[in-house]
Design a protein around this motif. Structure first.
Motif, PDB file in Angstrom:
ATOM      1  N   VAL A 152       0.860  -1.193   0.000  1.00  0.00           N
ATOM      2  CA  VAL A 152       0.000   0.000   0.000  1.00  0.00           C
ATOM      3  C   VAL A 152       0.891   1.236   0.000  1.00  0.00           C
ATOM      4  N   LEU A 153       0.607   2.162  -0.917  1.00  0.00           N
ATOM      5  CA  LEU A 153       1.300   3.452  -0.911  1.00  0.00           C
ATOM      6  C   LEU A 153       0.314   4.522  -0.457  1.00  0.00           C
ATOM      7  N   ILE A 154       0.752   5.364   0.471  1.00  0.00           N
ATOM      8  CA  ILE A 154      -0.123   6.424   0.981  1.00  0.00           C
ATOM      9  C   ILE A 154       0.484   7.776   0.624  1.00  0.00           C
ATOM     10  N   VAL A 179       4.316   8.655   1.391  1.00  0.00           N
ATOM     11  CA  VAL A 179       4.815   9.763   0.565  1.00  0.00           C
ATOM     12  C   VAL A 179       4.517  11.070   1.276  1.00  0.00           C
ATOM     13  N   CYS A 180       5.563  11.843   1.530  1.00  0.00           N
ATOM     14  CA  CYS A 180       5.395  13.154   2.174  1.00  0.00           C
ATOM     15  C   CYS A 180       6.627  13.987   1.843  1.00  0.00           C
ATOM     16  N   PHE A 215      -3.310   4.889  -1.987  1.00  0.00           N
ATOM     17  CA  PHE A 215      -4.303   5.692  -1.263  1.00  0.00           C
ATOM     18  C   PHE A 215      -3.834   7.141  -1.322  1.00  0.00           C
ATOM     19  N   ASP A 216      -4.497   7.925  -2.177  1.00  0.00           N
ATOM     20  CA  ASP A 216      -4.129   9.328  -2.348  1.00  0.00           C
ATOM     21  C   ASP A 216      -4.916  10.125  -1.292  1.00  0.00           C
ATOM     22  N   ALA A 217      -4.358  10.167  -0.099  1.00  0.00           N
ATOM     23  CA  ALA A 217      -5.082  10.738   1.045  1.00  0.00           C
ATOM     24  C   ALA A 217      -5.273  12.241   0.932  1.00  0.00           C
ATOM     25  N   VAL A 218      -4.468  12.897   0.069  1.00  0.00           N
ATOM     26  CA  VAL A 218      -4.632  14.345  -0.121  1.00  0.00           C
ATOM     27  C   VAL A 218      -5.131  14.692  -1.530  1.00  0.00           C
ATOM     28  N   GLY A 219      -5.418  13.670  -2.333  1.00  0.00           N
ATOM     29  CA  GLY A 219      -5.988  13.909  -3.667  1.00  0.00           C
ATOM     30  C   GLY A 219      -5.114  14.764  -4.564  1.00  0.00           C
ATOM     31  N   LYS A 220      -3.784  14.641  -4.433  1.00  0.00           N
ATOM     32  CA  LYS A 220      -2.887  15.490  -5.231  1.00  0.00           C
ATOM     33  C   LYS A 220      -2.403  14.785  -6.497  1.00  0.00           C
ATOM     34  N   PRO A 232      -1.755  -5.207 -11.795  1.00  0.00           N
ATOM     35  CA  PRO A 232      -2.815  -5.322 -12.829  1.00  0.00           C
ATOM     36  C   PRO A 232      -4.230  -5.169 -12.258  1.00  0.00           C
ATOM     37  N   LYS A 233      -4.456  -5.598 -11.013  1.00  0.00           N
ATOM     38  CA  LYS A 233      -5.795  -5.418 -10.434  1.00  0.00           C
ATOM     39  C   LYS A 233      -5.762  -4.392  -9.295  1.00  0.00           C
ATOM     40  N   GLY A 234      -4.776  -3.491  -9.385  1.00  0.00           N
ATOM     41  CA  GLY A 234      -4.568  -2.517  -8.306  1.00  0.00           C
ATOM     42  C   GLY A 234      -5.682  -1.489  -8.217  1.00  0.00           C
ATOM     43  N   LEU A 235      -5.727  -0.828  -7.066  1.00  0.00           N
ATOM     44  CA  LEU A 235      -6.817   0.095  -6.741  1.00  0.00           C
ATOM     45  C   LEU A 235      -6.245   1.460  -6.384  1.00  0.00           C
ATOM     46  N   TYR A 236      -6.781   2.504  -7.021  1.00  0.00           N
ATOM     47  CA  TYR A 236      -6.419   3.888  -6.676  1.00  0.00           C
ATOM     48  C   TYR A 236      -7.585   4.487  -5.900  1.00  0.00           C
ATOM     49  N   LEU A 237      -7.299   4.960  -4.693  1.00  0.00           N
ATOM     50  CA  LEU A 237      -8.334   5.562  -3.844  1.00  0.00           C
ATOM     51  C   LEU A 237      -8.016   7.033  -3.671  1.00  0.00           C
TER      52      LEU A 237
END
Ligand SMILES: NC(=O)c1ccc[n+]([C@@H]2O[C@H](COP(=O)([O-])OP(=O)(O)OC[C@H]3O[C@@H](n4cnc5c(N)ncnc54)[C@H](OP(=O)(O)O)[C@@H]3O)[C@@H](O)[C@H]2O)c1
Length: 320
Positions: A152-154, A179-180, A215-220, A232-237
């Motif tokens: 998971v990448l945040i 990521v920060c 998980f794009d917690a800041v929507g950037k 291939p079946k990954g999820l972008y949130l």
């Protein structure tokens, strides 16, 4: 009887906020009256103040807020109960989510988004964990159903949603990349992140690594940019509803990789709050508190949140 509350009678900059004396509410049948100890100011509060994104106006008043009293999350002590309330009694320490919490007192339905605060969790920690952790848990557990061993990448791991997201993803057994910016790397590492990317030095979408969940917690970022780092079946949130996000949602209907958005605030229940409080009680979730402001300085708290630089929570101290 009156109480102090922070009001915005029009949408706009933090200057629209006023501390006023208004009538103290009384609980109706089925409601509790809570003496607020602590509240938070987060991007949802500043969105309500600004009336931006536009959906806020569609929901809460087109030209001005229908309910001028600010605030959503709170922790405090039940002062009195309305007829028919059996689950709470005066003196109970509670935390919850509702409206009008930037005030000395708040009323809400006893069956609403409310739960008891564990004795070993402070008022600040309880409300801080509610702001951010409730959203992160909804996205990572309910929407993504993160499993042990998943990568998971945040993005935005130093904000409230991201900082609790790191802790929750670790609790769910994931391998977590945070990521920060460089100044927040040590904080996010201390929350349990296995790997860190400083977005001011490296574009995380060009890392060459792949993730089951971004998980794009800041929507950037965007679904389009993150597809190359999704399995291939990954999820972008993403937490932020933008036109780009809508495009990603539509595009992802035709791909095995998916993009998803949720309105986590509307999905909370007493059970979801109790779950977070149980994790806080066990020390699984630790509060990340950046700054504290007294109720009278709510406008300064809004200014700081508007800077998009806060680390974890910004606390509003109402009592004590
Ligand atoms: N969908 C929902 O139900 C829901 C619920 C709650 C919140 N939200 C949304 O979630 C978002 C996050 O809220 P929040 O309280 O966690 O944080 P926030 O106050 O929006 O963000 C603050 C953090 O973002 C980091 N940041 C700023 N620009 C960045 C970038 N380009 N890349 C990576 N990190 C960056 C900052 O760190 P640096 O100073 O290091 O850059 C800072 O620590 C908000 O937009 C909020 O409206 C949505």
């Amino acid at each position: 009887m009156t109480m102090k509350a922070v009001l915005a009678t029009r949408y706009g900059s933090p200057d629209v906020l006023e501390l006023r004396d208004i009538p103290k509410p009384t609980p109706k049948p089925g409601e509790v009256l809570v003496k607020v100890h602590t509240a938070v100011v987060g991007p949802s509060d500043t969105a309500f103040r600004k009336g931006d994104p536009f959906i806020v106006r569609l929901m809460f008043g087109l030209t001005k807020p229908r309910n001028p009293i600010q605030g959503t999350e709170f922790s405090g002590v039940v002062e009195s109960i309305g007829e028919g309330v059996n689950d709470y009694k005066p003196g109970d320490a509670v935390m919850g989510m509702g409206f009008s919490s930037h005030a000395e007192y708040v009323t809400l339905a006893a069956k609403g988004t409310l739960c008891h605060k564990p004795a070993n969790v402070s008022y600040e920690a309880a409300v801080g964990i509610c702001d951010g952790a409730a959203t992160a848990m909804t996205f990572l557990k309910q929407v993504a159903d993160v499993k042990p061993g998943q990568r998971v990448l945040i993005n935005g791991a130093s904000g409230a949603v991201g900082a609790y997201g790191v802790q929750i993803a670790k609790y769910l057994g994931a391998h977590v990349t945070g990521v920060c910016s460089g100044k927040n790397v040590e904080l996010v590492r201390s929350l349990g992140a296995d790997e860190m990317i400083d977005y001011t030095a490296t574009d995380f979408t060009l890392s060459g690594q792949t993730y089951d969940v971004v998980f794009d917690a800041v929507g950037k970022s965007s679904f389009g940019k993150c597809r190359r780092i999704l399995t291939p079946k990954g999820l972008y949130l993403t937490t932020v509803p933008t036109l780009g996000m809508l495009g990603g949602l539509i595009r992802s209907r035709f791909t095995t990789q998916k993009a998803k958005f949720a309105t986590a605030g509307l999905m909370q229940t007493p059970e979801s709050l109790r779950h977070l409080m149980a994790l806080a009680e066990k020390g699984v979730l630790r509060p990340v508190i950046d700054r504290r402001y007294p109720l009278a300085q709510a406008a300064d708290a809004h200014r700081y949140v508007d800077s998009e630089r806060k680390r974890g929570n910004v606390i509003l101290t109402v009592a004590g």
